[in-house]
Design a protein around this motif. Sequence first.
Motif, mmCIF file in Angstrom:
data_model
loop_
_atom_site.group_PDB
_atom_site.id
_atom_site.type_symbol
_atom_site.label_atom_id
_atom_site.label_comp_id
_atom_site.label_asym_id
_atom_site.label_seq_id
_atom_site.Cartn_x
_atom_site.Cartn_y
_atom_site.Cartn_z
ATOM 1 N N ILE A 18 -26.875 21.561 88.828
ATOM 2 C CA ILE A 18 -28.004 21.421 89.078
ATOM 3 C C ILE A 18 -27.939 20.526 90.344
ATOM 4 C CG2 ILE A 18 -29.907 19.544 88.488
ATOM 5 C CD1 ILE A 18 -29.129 20.014 85.504
ATOM 6 N N ASP A 19 -27.046 19.704 90.752
ATOM 7 C CA ASP A 19 -26.821 18.885 91.991
ATOM 8 C C ASP A 19 -26.140 19.760 93.137
ATOM 9 O OD1 ASP A 19 -28.515 16.989 90.966
ATOM 10 O OD2 ASP A 19 -26.681 15.914 90.252
ATOM 11 N N ARG A 20 -25.449 20.836 93.024
ATOM 12 C CA ARG A 20 -24.806 21.832 93.656
ATOM 13 C C ARG A 20 -23.868 21.063 94.423
ATOM 14 N NH1 ARG A 20 -29.344 25.950 96.004
ATOM 15 N NH2 ARG A 20 -30.200 26.617 94.432
ATOM 16 N N LEU A 21 -22.887 20.087 93.737
ATOM 17 C CA LEU A 21 -21.878 19.477 94.141
ATOM 18 C C LEU A 21 -20.809 20.407 94.802
ATOM 19 C CD1 LEU A 21 -21.298 16.772 91.374
ATOM 20 C CD2 LEU A 21 -22.917 16.944 93.288
ATOM 21 N N ASN A 22 -20.183 19.671 95.851
ATOM 22 C CA ASN A 22 -19.173 20.542 96.622
ATOM 23 C C ASN A 22 -17.787 20.082 96.075
ATOM 24 O OD1 ASN A 22 -18.180 18.227 97.912
ATOM 25 N ND2 ASN A 22 -19.699 18.293 99.700
ATOM 26 N N LYS A 23 -16.812 20.613 96.486
ATOM 27 C CA LYS A 23 -15.439 20.286 95.895
ATOM 28 C C LYS A 23 -15.084 18.815 95.886
ATOM 29 C CE LYS A 23 -13.788 24.752 97.231
ATOM 30 N NZ LYS A 23 -12.864 25.326 98.149
ATOM 31 N N ILE A 24 -15.447 18.099 97.263
ATOM 32 C CA ILE A 24 -14.991 16.793 97.314
ATOM 33 C C ILE A 24 -15.656 15.794 96.280
ATOM 34 C CG2 ILE A 24 -15.005 14.856 98.945
ATOM 35 C CD1 ILE A 24 -14.561 16.856 101.067
ATOM 36 N N GLN A 25 -17.227 16.239 96.170
ATOM 37 C CA GLN A 25 -18.138 15.368 95.114
ATOM 38 C C GLN A 25 -17.304 15.822 93.657
ATOM 39 O OE1 GLN A 25 -21.403 17.453 96.563
ATOM 40 N NE2 GLN A 25 -22.323 15.199 97.600
ATOM 41 N N ILE A 26 -17.147 16.919 93.487
ATOM 42 C CA ILE A 26 -16.525 17.081 92.180
ATOM 43 C C ILE A 26 -15.309 16.638 91.778
ATOM 44 C CG2 ILE A 26 -15.654 18.919 90.578
ATOM 45 C CD1 ILE A 26 -17.473 21.005 92.037
ATOM 46 N N LEU A 27 -14.524 16.152 92.716
ATOM 47 C CA LEU A 27 -13.170 15.566 92.598
ATOM 48 C C LEU A 27 -13.573 14.259 92.430
ATOM 49 C CD1 LEU A 27 -10.911 17.415 95.259
ATOM 50 C CD2 LEU A 27 -10.757 17.412 92.894
ATOM 51 N N LEU A 35 -13.883 5.819 84.474
ATOM 52 C CA LEU A 35 -14.401 4.475 84.778
ATOM 53 C C LEU A 35 -15.693 4.158 84.173
ATOM 54 C CD1 LEU A 35 -13.165 4.148 88.432
ATOM 55 C CD2 LEU A 35 -11.983 3.026 86.445
ATOM 56 N N SER A 36 -16.527 5.208 84.231
ATOM 57 C CA SER A 36 -17.744 5.192 83.655
ATOM 58 C C SER A 36 -18.154 5.045 82.268
ATOM 59 C CB SER A 36 -18.507 6.438 84.163
ATOM 60 O OG SER A 36 -18.379 6.213 85.904
ATOM 61 N N ASN A 37 -19.117 4.490 82.146
ATOM 62 C CA ASN A 37 -19.444 4.089 80.457
ATOM 63 C C ASN A 37 -20.481 5.277 79.973
ATOM 64 O OD1 ASN A 37 -18.231 1.497 80.354
ATOM 65 N ND2 ASN A 37 -19.929 0.659 81.008
ATOM 66 N N ASP A 38 -21.299 5.899 80.775
ATOM 67 C CA ASP A 38 -22.094 6.895 80.263
ATOM 68 C C ASP A 38 -22.523 7.659 81.556
ATOM 69 O OD1 ASP A 38 -24.083 5.411 81.447
ATOM 70 O OD2 ASP A 38 -24.869 4.720 80.128
ATOM 71 N N ILE A 39 -23.380 8.765 81.213
ATOM 72 C CA ILE A 39 -23.723 9.664 82.377
ATOM 73 C C ILE A 39 -24.509 8.687 83.669
ATOM 74 C CG2 ILE A 39 -25.768 10.581 81.533
ATOM 75 C CD1 ILE A 39 -23.107 12.673 83.182
ATOM 76 N N ASN A 40 -25.512 7.822 83.320
ATOM 77 C CA ASN A 40 -26.073 7.197 84.145
ATOM 78 C C ASN A 40 -25.150 6.264 84.932
ATOM 79 O OD1 ASN A 40 -28.654 8.330 83.786
ATOM 80 N ND2 ASN A 40 -28.825 6.779 81.880
ATOM 81 N N ASP A 41 -24.298 5.713 84.421
ATOM 82 C CA ASP A 41 -23.155 4.826 85.345
ATOM 83 C C ASP A 41 -22.210 5.855 85.941
ATOM 84 O OD1 ASP A 41 -21.779 2.538 85.644
ATOM 85 O OD2 ASP A 41 -20.232 2.847 83.977
ATOM 86 N N LEU A 42 -21.973 7.038 85.588
ATOM 87 C CA LEU A 42 -21.123 7.947 86.554
ATOM 88 C C LEU A 42 -21.950 8.229 87.761
ATOM 89 C CD1 LEU A 42 -18.840 9.759 87.134
ATOM 90 C CD2 LEU A 42 -20.144 11.455 85.591
ATOM 91 N N LYS A 43 -23.462 8.593 87.668
ATOM 92 C CA LYS A 43 -24.144 8.929 88.873
ATOM 93 C C LYS A 43 -24.439 7.722 89.717
ATOM 94 C CE LYS A 43 -27.037 12.573 86.801
ATOM 95 N NZ LYS A 43 -28.293 12.774 86.252
ATOM 96 N N ASP A 44 -24.163 6.395 89.218
ATOM 97 C CA ASP A 44 -24.459 5.223 90.019
ATOM 98 C C ASP A 44 -23.290 5.276 90.762
ATOM 99 O OD1 ASP A 44 -27.069 4.598 89.249
ATOM 100 O OD2 ASP A 44 -26.307 3.058 87.842
ATOM 101 N N ASN A 45 -22.127 5.328 89.871
ATOM 102 C CA ASN A 45 -20.687 5.274 90.571
ATOM 103 C C ASN A 45 -20.649 6.389 91.911
ATOM 104 O OD1 ASN A 45 -20.065 3.030 89.160
ATOM 105 N ND2 ASN A 45 -18.782 4.518 87.611
ATOM 106 N N LEU A 46 -20.850 7.411 91.388
ATOM 107 C CA LEU A 46 -21.149 8.499 92.616
ATOM 108 C C LEU A 46 -21.693 7.964 93.880
ATOM 109 C CD1 LEU A 46 -21.284 11.918 90.480
ATOM 110 C CD2 LEU A 46 -19.386 11.113 92.164
#
Length: 55
Positions: A18-27, A35-46
Amino acid sequence: MNINDKYVLDMLNKIIAIDRLNKIQILQMVNLVSLSNDINDLKDNLKWENPKSLP
C-alpha cells in the motif's frame, strides 16, 4: 510483535504494497517489528525513524 507470525507477516506485506516502501524502509520496518506492540506502534516507530517513510 512476532515477525514469524503469519498474521504479522500479512500485515507487513500489506503495508509494503500500500505504501510502496523502498528497500531501506522495508529493512527499517523489519528491524522495528520486534520493538513494536502493534501495527500502529510500528507505523509510529517508522515515522520516528524516517519522517518521510509513511504518510
